[in-house]
Write a protein that holds these residues in place. Sequence first.
Motif, PDB file in Angstrom:
ATOM      1  N   ILE A   1      43.230-120.921  26.486  1.00 39.66           N
ATOM      2  CA  ILE A   1      42.811-119.853  26.743  1.00 39.66           C
ATOM      3  C   ILE A   1      42.821-118.836  25.418  1.00 39.66           C
ATOM      4  CG2 ILE A   1      43.605-117.461  28.005  1.00 39.66           C
ATOM      5  CD1 ILE A   1      44.168-119.576  30.240  1.00 39.66           C
TER       6      ILE A   1
ATOM      7  N   THR B   1      37.825-107.796  27.290  1.00 36.56           N
ATOM      8  CA  THR B   1      38.397-108.573  28.491  1.00 36.56           C
ATOM      9  C   THR B   1      39.016-109.841  28.097  1.00 36.56           C
ATOM     10  OG1 THR B   1      36.353-107.763  29.632  1.00 36.56           O
ATOM     11  CG2 THR B   1      37.341-109.857  30.394  1.00 36.56           C
ATOM     12  N   ALA B   2      38.506-110.654  26.936  1.00 39.07           N
ATOM     13  CA  ALA B   2      39.349-111.955  26.791  1.00 39.07           C
ATOM     14  C   ALA B   2      40.593-111.509  26.355  1.00 39.07           C
ATOM     15  CB  ALA B   2      38.398-112.397  25.509  1.00 39.07           C
TER      16      ALA B   2
ATOM     17  N   VAL C   1      42.776-111.016  29.381  1.00 37.58           N
ATOM     18  CA  VAL C   1      42.783-112.335  30.077  1.00 37.58           C
ATOM     19  C   VAL C   1      44.105-113.151  29.290  1.00 37.58           C
ATOM     20  CG1 VAL C   1      41.640-114.508  30.689  1.00 37.58           C
ATOM     21  CG2 VAL C   1      40.702-112.507  31.029  1.00 37.58           C
TER      22      VAL C   1
ATOM     23  N   ALA D   1      47.272-111.705  30.204  1.00 37.15           N
ATOM     24  CA  ALA D   1      47.644-112.032  31.570  1.00 37.15           C
ATOM     25  C   ALA D   1      48.023-113.549  31.652  1.00 37.15           C
ATOM     26  CB  ALA D   1      46.372-111.777  32.413  1.00 37.15           C
ATOM     27  N   ALA D   2      47.416-114.277  30.951  1.00 39.78           N
ATOM     28  CA  ALA D   2      47.904-115.798  30.965  1.00 39.78           C
ATOM     29  C   ALA D   2      49.367-115.836  30.300  1.00 39.78           C
ATOM     30  CB  ALA D   2      46.841-116.512  30.088  1.00 39.78           C
TER      31      ALA D   2
ATOM     32  N   VAL E   1      42.649-116.525  36.553  1.00 39.71           N
ATOM     33  CA  VAL E   1      42.295-115.149  35.879  1.00 39.71           C
ATOM     34  C   VAL E   1      41.135-115.547  34.712  1.00 39.71           C
ATOM     35  CG1 VAL E   1      43.020-113.299  34.277  1.00 39.71           C
ATOM     36  CG2 VAL E   1      44.523-114.064  36.274  1.00 39.71           C
ATOM     37  N   TRP E   2      41.313-116.614  34.131  1.00 42.10           N
ATOM     38  CA  TRP E   2      40.404-117.007  33.124  1.00 42.10           C
ATOM     39  C   TRP E   2      39.212-117.118  33.800  1.00 42.10           C
ATOM     40  CZ3 TRP E   2      37.767-121.714  32.713  1.00 42.10           C
ATOM     41  CH2 TRP E   2      36.618-121.998  31.404  1.00 42.10           C
TER      42      TRP E   2
ATOM     43  N   ALA F   1      37.321-114.121  34.906  1.00 42.81           N
ATOM     44  CA  ALA F   1      36.763-113.327  33.603  1.00 42.81           C
ATOM     45  C   ALA F   1      35.411-114.200  33.308  1.00 42.81           C
ATOM     46  CB  ALA F   1      37.687-113.208  32.755  1.00 42.81           C
TER      47      ALA F   1
END
Length: 161
Positions: free
Chosen positions: A35, A46-47, A50, A53-54, A152-153, A156
């Motif tokens: 990720i 966004t990346a 993400v 979040a990861a 989540v990934w 996205a």
Amino acid sequence: MDTGLTVLVGIVIFVGIVGIVVPILPGAILSLAAILVWALLDRSATAWIVLAAAVVLIGASQVVKYVVPERRLRDSGVPRRSMIVGVLLGIVGFFVIPVVGMFVGFPLGVYLSEAQRLRTHAEAWTSTKHALKATGLSILIEFIGTSLAAAVWLIAVLFLV
């Protein structure tokens, strides 16, 4: 970002998740690294969200996977020493019996340590079952955290980027 690279990142994340259940690879770290590479290549807001979040999901699962099972083992009376012996024998088993040796060595190590400590088969077996349940819970916690990060990934990739 190139579709081929995105698919490759997805494959590495999947291999990482498999590595959690079949502990040959450092699964959560592998998935998080994939990720991270995706975020570095994509460079979108966004990346980065993400990736954050990861990190939170996988990081939290790494903490919880030790705290919760450790507490349960302590409550059931299984000492840390027995778990260490189990892990060491699991590592030896991994090299002596390819593929399944770890799954044989770990419970055998815990059982032998507990049998030496408790002096009865019944009590040693009960402690071994507690250790196996705690290990399974630890794997489940890590699996859930990493799978949520992967979800989540994937959301996205499919809907946002």
